[in-house]
Write an enzyme that holds these catalytic residues in place. Structure first.
Site, PDB file in Angstrom:
ATOM      1  N   GLN A  77       0.575  -1.648   0.217  1.00 55.82           N
ATOM      2  CA  GLN A  77      -0.332  -0.042   0.301  1.00 55.82           C
ATOM      3  C   GLN A  77       0.653   1.678   0.054  1.00 55.82           C
ATOM      4  OE1 GLN A  77      -3.500   0.669  -0.454  1.00 55.82           O
ATOM      5  NE2 GLN A  77      -3.437  -1.701  -0.932  1.00 55.82           N
ATOM      6  N   SER A  78       1.885   1.178  -0.709  1.00 53.30           N
ATOM      7  CA  SER A  78       2.671   2.640  -0.779  1.00 53.30           C
ATOM      8  C   SER A  78       2.142   3.699  -1.735  1.00 53.30           C
ATOM      9  CB  SER A  78       4.160   2.032  -1.660  1.00 53.30           C
ATOM     10  OG  SER A  78       4.898   2.980  -1.822  1.00 53.30           O
TER      11      SER A  78
END
Length: 338
Positions: A77-78
């Protein structure tokens, strides 16, 4: 100090707004005035965020070198990888993203919603990797660059958080200069600046930028890495290198890097109950959303420090909202009851 000598490719709307958090301030007793600088509203490129400000100083190098592919890395989930994918699409470049398993969180849709979903929509080549969390240079990222070269492309490497790039701190030196100009319009100076820290270049740039007017130690980093010794060392190293680049005129020391380590747990990417409560409180008092990985932890830190009286009465505190809200969908189970 000379930031202007570095080329900058505009990717943002301009100076980000400073918003008074009047209801939250009053809810916490009214003795400390809270404000937010909205880096989460800084660009039209896939929701923007702090990495977009940093990329403005990296992209000129990529273009000058004739690179055709941006290669970056982060967790599943960068926010970084989503912003790199958006910038690549905006510039007509290719994008390869390595998404490692940095967070010990099991949810059936975790790798299909939020930031990673947007990166796929933006056309990036998204590669999932089982490696765990670390803030340093990663073999999977180096392999991705080798793959691009083998296919005849010319990759431009963008490390996690832009932090290991020598220009990675410049964007937030600019942030400090921008705040000074806004302070002149507001008629006062902020006593403290609160910012989330993981890979380090955001706080490092701020430390250098605010050192120019004697406020380096007023930049309060809230660790969200749960690896505070490594994070502090990286912030210091990046700040020292950035200070030399921009000609600050003095050395940055360990005492200039303030990192509060109480709010990063239980581990990277996982929120404590205090962080979840801070997310809800900020949302319900101000209509401002934060996320469980980064901004919720720095919001938790700021709120708790106000409650503990760690900011003197009458202080004006600027919260740097760095973005991160697109990850909320990946944590929907935690908010199933609000």
């Amino acid at each position: 100090m000379n930031l202007q000598r570095f080329p900058r490719h505009p990717l943002t709307f301009g100076p980000t707004p400073i918003q008074p958090l009047k209801r939250l301030s009053a809810h916490l007793g009214g003795q400390v005035e809270l404000y937010a600088k909205r880096e989460d509203c800084n660009s039209g490129l896939a929701f923007g965020g702090n990495k977009t400000r940093k990329l403005e100083y990296l992209i000129p190098e990529a273009l000058a070198q004739g690179c055709d592919t941006l290669v970056s890395i982060g967790g599943i989930q960068s926010n970084q990888t989503r912003q790199v994918a958006a910038v690549a699409a905006h510039l007509g470049m290719k994008c390869v993203l390595v998404q490692e398993n940095w967070v010990n969180y099991s949810d059936a849709v975790y790798d299909r919603v939020g930031n990673i979903e947007m990166s796929r929509i933006l056309g990036a080549d998204v590669r999932l990797d089982a490696a765990g969390f670390d803030i340093g240079i990663r073999p999977s990222w180096e392999q991705a660059m080798a793959d691009v070269r083998a296919a005849g492309g010319k990759p431009f490497p963008i490390p996690a958080g832009c932090s290991e790039h020598r220009l990675g701190g410049l964007g937030f030196v600019g942030f400090a200069e921008e705040v000074r100009a806004q302070e002149a319009e507001l008629g006062f100076k902020f006593d403290y600046i609160v910012v989330c820290s993981v890979t380090g270049s955001t706080q490092a740039g701020m430390v250098v930028g605010f050192a120019a007017d004697g406020r380096a130690e007023r930049v309060i980093g809230i660790d969200a890495s749960a690896k505070p010794e490594q994070t502090h060392a990286q912030i210091l190293r990046i700040a020292q290198n950035t200070a030399e680049l921009v000609g600050l005129g003095r050395e940055i020391t360990a005492q200039d890097v303030v990192l509060d380590t109480r709010y990063g747990g239980p581990e990277y990417g996982l929120p404590s109950e205090g962080t979840l409560e801070a997310i809800r409180l900020c949302a319900r008092q101000e209509g401002m959303l934060t996320d469980p990985v980064y901004e919720g932890k720095s919001m938790h830190g700021m709120i708790d420090k106000v409650k503990r009286g760690e900011f003197p009465a009458g202080s004006r505190v600027l919260y740097a909202h760095l973005g991160g809200v697109p990850a909320l969908n990946a944590y929907s189970f935690l908010f199933r009851n609000g």
